[in-house]
Scaffold this motif. Structure first.
Motif, PDB file in Angstrom:
ATOM      1  N   LYS A 124     -15.194  43.961 -28.636  1.00 47.18           N
ATOM      2  CA  LYS A 124     -14.103  42.991 -28.760  1.00 47.18           C
ATOM      3  C   LYS A 124     -14.537  41.939 -29.761  1.00 47.18           C
ATOM      4  CE  LYS A 124     -10.954  40.125 -26.028  1.00 47.18           C
ATOM      5  NZ  LYS A 124     -11.416  38.740 -26.162  1.00 47.18           N
ATOM      6  N   ASN A 148     -19.061  41.885 -26.009  1.00 42.37           N
ATOM      7  CA  ASN A 148     -18.382  40.698 -26.524  1.00 42.37           C
ATOM      8  C   ASN A 148     -18.968  40.274 -27.872  1.00 42.37           C
ATOM      9  OD1 ASN A 148     -17.851  37.893 -27.040  1.00 42.37           O
ATOM     10  ND2 ASN A 148     -17.204  37.660 -24.924  1.00 42.37           N
ATOM     11  N   GLN A 172     -17.284  43.699 -19.195  1.00 37.96           N
ATOM     12  CA  GLN A 172     -17.707  43.170 -20.494  1.00 37.96           C
ATOM     13  C   GLN A 172     -19.070  42.494 -20.370  1.00 37.96           C
ATOM     14  OE1 GLN A 172     -16.311  39.559 -22.485  1.00 37.96           O
ATOM     15  NE2 GLN A 172     -15.519  40.875 -24.115  1.00 37.96           N
ATOM     16  N   ASN A 177      -4.744  41.830 -29.972  1.00 40.71           N
ATOM     17  CA  ASN A 177      -4.783  40.778 -28.943  1.00 40.71           C
ATOM     18  C   ASN A 177      -4.502  39.401 -29.563  1.00 40.71           C
ATOM     19  OD1 ASN A 177      -7.390  38.803 -27.709  1.00 40.71           O
ATOM     20  ND2 ASN A 177      -5.660  39.331 -26.419  1.00 40.71           N
ATOM     21  N   GLY A 178      -3.704  38.634 -28.837  1.00 42.30           N
ATOM     22  CA  GLY A 178      -3.502  37.252 -29.214  1.00 42.30           C
ATOM     23  C   GLY A 178      -2.062  36.812 -29.157  1.00 42.30           C
ATOM     24  N   ASP A 179      -1.809  35.829 -28.263  1.00 42.75           N
ATOM     25  CA  ASP A 179      -0.538  35.103 -28.230  1.00 42.75           C
ATOM     26  C   ASP A 179       0.667  35.912 -27.785  1.00 42.75           C
ATOM     27  OD1 ASP A 179      -2.026  32.997 -29.106  1.00 42.75           O
ATOM     28  OD2 ASP A 179      -1.207  32.965 -31.133  1.00 42.75           O
ATOM     29  N   MET A 234     -16.752  38.129 -18.790  1.00 45.17           N
ATOM     30  CA  MET A 234     -17.972  38.539 -19.491  1.00 45.17           C
ATOM     31  C   MET A 234     -19.190  38.268 -18.592  1.00 45.17           C
ATOM     32  SD  MET A 234     -18.383  35.629 -22.374  1.00 45.17           S
ATOM     33  CE  MET A 234     -18.101  33.902 -22.018  1.00 45.17           C
ATOM     34  N   TYR A 261     -11.456  33.467 -14.832  1.00 45.13           N
ATOM     35  CA  TYR A 261     -10.113  33.902 -14.449  1.00 45.13           C
ATOM     36  C   TYR A 261     -10.074  35.331 -13.917  1.00 45.13           C
ATOM     37  CZ  TYR A 261      -7.677  29.848 -16.294  1.00 45.13           C
ATOM     38  OH  TYR A 261      -7.214  28.585 -16.494  1.00 45.13           O
ATOM     39  N   ALA A 319      -7.057  41.131 -20.668  1.00 49.27           N
ATOM     40  CA  ALA A 319      -8.193  40.578 -21.421  1.00 49.27           C
ATOM     41  C   ALA A 319      -9.268  40.050 -20.480  1.00 49.27           C
ATOM     42  CB  ALA A 319      -7.696  39.440 -22.307  1.00 49.27           C
ATOM     43  N   PRO A 320     -10.530  40.214 -20.858  1.00 49.21           N
ATOM     44  CA  PRO A 320     -11.578  39.551 -20.074  1.00 49.21           C
ATOM     45  C   PRO A 320     -11.436  38.044 -20.239  1.00 49.21           C
ATOM     46  CG  PRO A 320     -12.507  40.540 -22.087  1.00 49.21           C
ATOM     47  CD  PRO A 320     -11.054  40.925 -22.035  1.00 49.21           C
ATOM     48  N   MET A 321     -11.461  37.306 -19.146  1.00 49.95           N
ATOM     49  CA  MET A 321     -11.384  35.838 -19.235  1.00 49.95           C
ATOM     50  C   MET A 321     -12.329  35.213 -18.220  1.00 49.95           C
ATOM     51  SD  MET A 321      -7.438  34.780 -19.953  1.00 49.95           S
ATOM     52  CE  MET A 321      -6.769  35.663 -18.567  1.00 49.95           C
ATOM     53  N   ALA A 322     -13.350  34.556 -18.750  1.00 48.88           N
ATOM     54  CA  ALA A 322     -14.348  33.919 -17.888  1.00 48.88           C
ATOM     55  C   ALA A 322     -13.659  32.901 -16.983  1.00 48.88           C
ATOM     56  CB  ALA A 322     -15.406  33.244 -18.752  1.00 48.88           C
ATOM     57  N   HIS A 357      -8.973  40.192 -31.582  1.00 53.81           N
ATOM     58  CA  HIS A 357      -8.213  38.963 -31.313  1.00 53.81           C
ATOM     59  C   HIS A 357      -7.946  38.331 -32.682  1.00 53.81           C
ATOM     60  CE1 HIS A 357      -8.363  34.569 -29.574  1.00 53.81           C
ATOM     61  NE2 HIS A 357      -7.184  34.879 -30.067  1.00 53.81           N
ATOM     62  N   TYR A 391      -8.981  28.385 -30.143  1.00 52.50           N
ATOM     63  CA  TYR A 391      -7.663  28.848 -29.696  1.00 52.50           C
ATOM     64  C   TYR A 391      -6.534  28.143 -30.455  1.00 52.50           C
ATOM     65  CZ  TYR A 391     -10.164  31.408 -26.281  1.00 52.50           C
ATOM     66  OH  TYR A 391     -11.014  32.304 -25.707  1.00 52.50           O
ATOM     67  N   GLY A 443      -4.121  38.085 -22.316  1.00 50.82           N
ATOM     68  CA  GLY A 443      -4.992  37.220 -21.520  1.00 50.82           C
ATOM     69  C   GLY A 443      -4.237  36.120 -20.817  1.00 50.82           C
ATOM     70  N   ARG A 444      -4.016  35.017 -21.534  1.00 52.51           N
ATOM     71  CA  ARG A 444      -3.521  33.803 -20.880  1.00 52.51           C
ATOM     72  C   ARG A 444      -2.155  33.985 -20.223  1.00 52.51           C
ATOM     73  NH1 ARG A 444      -4.584  30.286 -26.034  1.00 52.51           N
ATOM     74  NH2 ARG A 444      -3.980  32.325 -26.874  1.00 52.51           N
TER      75      ARG A 444
HETATM   76  C1  LIG Z   1     -10.266  30.700 -20.145  1.00 54.99           C
HETATM   77  C2  LIG Z   1     -10.566  31.836 -21.088  1.00 54.99           C
HETATM   78  C3  LIG Z   1     -11.690  32.620 -20.888  1.00 54.99           C
HETATM   79  C4  LIG Z   1     -11.990  33.667 -21.767  1.00 54.99           C
HETATM   80  N1  LIG Z   1     -13.087  34.447 -21.531  1.00 54.99           N
HETATM   81  C5  LIG Z   1     -13.333  35.509 -22.327  1.00 54.99           C
HETATM   82  C6  LIG Z   1     -14.402  36.414 -22.029  1.00 54.99           C
HETATM   83  O1  LIG Z   1     -15.113  36.283 -21.014  1.00 54.99           O
HETATM   84  N2  LIG Z   1     -14.608  37.446 -22.897  1.00 54.99           N
HETATM   85  C7  LIG Z   1     -13.824  37.638 -24.013  1.00 54.99           C
HETATM   86  O2  LIG Z   1     -14.039  38.588 -24.766  1.00 54.99           O
HETATM   87  N3  LIG Z   1     -12.789  36.815 -24.284  1.00 54.99           N
HETATM   88  C8  LIG Z   1     -12.523  35.781 -23.464  1.00 54.99           C
HETATM   89  N4  LIG Z   1     -11.439  35.001 -23.708  1.00 54.99           N
HETATM   90  C9  LIG Z   1     -10.517  35.366 -24.810  1.00 54.99           C
HETATM   91  C10 LIG Z   1      -9.409  36.294 -24.295  1.00 54.99           C
HETATM   92  O3  LIG Z   1      -9.954  37.523 -23.850  1.00 54.99           O
HETATM   93  C11 LIG Z   1      -8.366  36.576 -25.395  1.00 54.99           C
HETATM   94  O4  LIG Z   1      -9.017  37.205 -26.480  1.00 54.99           O
HETATM   95  C12 LIG Z   1      -7.673  35.312 -25.901  1.00 54.99           C
HETATM   96  O5  LIG Z   1      -7.321  34.463 -24.825  1.00 54.99           O
HETATM   97  C13 LIG Z   1      -6.435  35.639 -26.732  1.00 54.99           C
HETATM   98  O6  LIG Z   1      -5.511  36.385 -25.983  1.00 54.99           O
HETATM   99  P1  LIG Z   1      -4.209  35.714 -25.258  1.00 54.99           P
HETATM  100  O7  LIG Z   1      -3.489  34.926 -26.320  1.00 54.99           O
HETATM  101  O8  LIG Z   1      -3.430  36.859 -24.734  1.00 54.99           O
HETATM  102  O9  LIG Z   1      -4.748  34.804 -24.196  1.00 54.99           O
HETATM  103  C14 LIG Z   1     -11.143  33.940 -22.863  1.00 54.99           C
HETATM  104  C15 LIG Z   1      -9.994  33.149 -23.047  1.00 54.99           C
HETATM  105  C16 LIG Z   1      -9.691  32.110 -22.180  1.00 54.99           C
HETATM  106  C17 LIG Z   1      -8.445  31.300 -22.420  1.00 54.99           C
END
Ligand SMILES: Cc1cc2nc3c(=O)[nH]c(=O)nc-3n(C[C@H](O)[C@H](O)[C@H](O)COP(=O)(O)O)c2cc1C
Length: 336
Positions: A150, A106, A78, A212-214, A45, A23, A18-21, A180, A188, A236-237
């Motif tokens: 997404k 996004n 993204q 996606n999710g959890d 993103m 991270y 997953a994209p994660m700002a 998600h 969240y 993601g996480r």
């Molecule tokens: C710290 C953090 C940063 C995130 N940044 C983005 C992002 O840049 N773009 C995006 O589409 N989702 C972002 N997300 C959401 C994740 O991509 C994902 O949809 C969400 O964490 C659920 O998936 P998970 O339960 O596997 O973490 C972010 C989530 C977290 C926790």
């Protein structure tokens, strides 16, 4: 095993990071590749508006694109914004200059800065037609490079409209949809709703659905892919704390035993290796601050984790960081 293609890009295995700002930076993406098992890796993103402004001002490109030009493929970048020309221009340049494999847009971010004052990310879910318009404009401009979207389930529990958004994305020429399983209002909180994710599948005729999710363990990842009508899963996480989770799932999907997580000793070495990559990229001060959250994530559920997190959250220089990490892992190893 389910087969997943996004346009002409094979995503094999059907596992996406997953994209994660903050991270999914270049050093983290390198760590993911080190373990393997990820079919498609995404960047953080990137603001399309910043890209266009910085470029016009001769200020280079957003820092979040660092590493992108030279990394192995496939790689998804993204982007976010709500102006078609801005998204189109950024996507076109990312394809021509950076040769990215997939552009993801996004439509899920609920953060105030994006969904509030910038009327982007999840804000756009209120208007499926607008989502379709943005996807369609970018898709047309960068064809045959695939454009994906997404999204979340909707803005609130009373306005779940992922099915409408899905149809708009597919109708406009989007190449895949990631859902998600939360609303934007949930941020969240609560649990991702996989039944609601699965319902979206009925509305897609041609393009793949990524759930996606959890997902927190390899077993859960395998079960989600097996039990729900999704073509791929995104994590993601759990991957931030356990970047080997994709390899574990991939092995399970291939019918082999799920390999154990790396030993404490191996994880110790990996964290320090990741720290070196981050220092190379960001320098000592910023790099040490950035690594605090990784170190905290890795310490959850371990002996002495709480005290370690308190100490590492205040650390400012590389030597003290290494010292704390060394002590923590050697205590954790003797507690095992
Ligand atoms: C710290 C953090 C940063 C995130 N940044 C983005 C992002 O840049 N773009 C995006 O589409 N989702 C972002 N997300 C959401 C994740 O991509 C994902 O949809 C969400 O964490 C659920 O998936 P998970 O339960 O596997 O973490 C972010 C989530 C977290 C926790």
């Amino acid at each position: 095993m389910k087969k997943l293609s996004i346009g002409s890009v094979a995503v094999d295995p059907p596992l996406l990071s997953a994209p994660m700002a903050g991270y999914t930076t270049a050093p983290f993406r390198a760590l993911l590749r080190h373990f393997g098992g990820v079919g498609l890796i995404a960047t953080e993103m990137v603001s399309a508006r910043s890209f266009v402004y910085m470029d016009a001002a001769g200020d280079g490109h957003p820092e979040r694109l660092w590493g992108v030009a030279d990394e192995p493929r496939p790689l998804a970048v993204q982007i976010w914004d709500n102006v078609p020309e801005t998204l189109e221009e950024t996507a076109a340049r990312l394809v021509s200059e950076y040769r990215v494999s997939v552009i993801d847009i996004n439509f899920g971010c609920p953060a105030k800065r994006i969904a509030g004052s910038s009327a982007s990310g999840s804000y756009l879910l209120r208007d499926p037609q607008k989502v379709g318009d943005l996807v369609g404009r970018v898709a047309k401009r960068i064809a045959p490079t695939p454009v994906t979207a997404k999204i979340r389930l909707g803005l609130t529990a009373d306005s779940i409209n992922a099915a409408d958004v899905a149809q708009a994305v597919e109708g406009a020429g989007g190449a895949a949809l990631t859902v998600h399983g939360r609303t934007a209002a949930q941020m969240y909180r609560g649990r991702a709703d996989w039944e609601a994710i699965a319902r979206v599948k009925d509305y897609l005729k041609k393009i793949p659905l990524i759930g996606n999710g959890d997902i927190t363990t390899p077993e859960e990842g395998i079960a989600r892919l097996r039990d729900w009508p999704v073509d791929g899963i995104m994590i993601g996480r759990a991957a931030a704390a356990h970047p080997w989770i994709f390899h574990q799932i991939a092995e399970g999907l291939a019918g082999r035993p799920i390999p154990p997580a790396p030993t404490v000793k191996e994880q110790h070495a990996l964290l320090l290796h990741h720290f070196d990559l981050v220092l190379d990229r960001f320098g000592e001060e910023k790099g040490t601050i950035l690594m605090r959250k990784w170190a905290c994530d890795w310490s959850h559920g371990r002996f002495g984790g709480r005290a370690f997190r308190a100490a590492v959250s205040a650390v400012k220089d590389a030597a003290s960081f290494r010292d704390l990490v060394d002590r923590f892992f050697s205590d954790a190893a003797s507690a095992e």
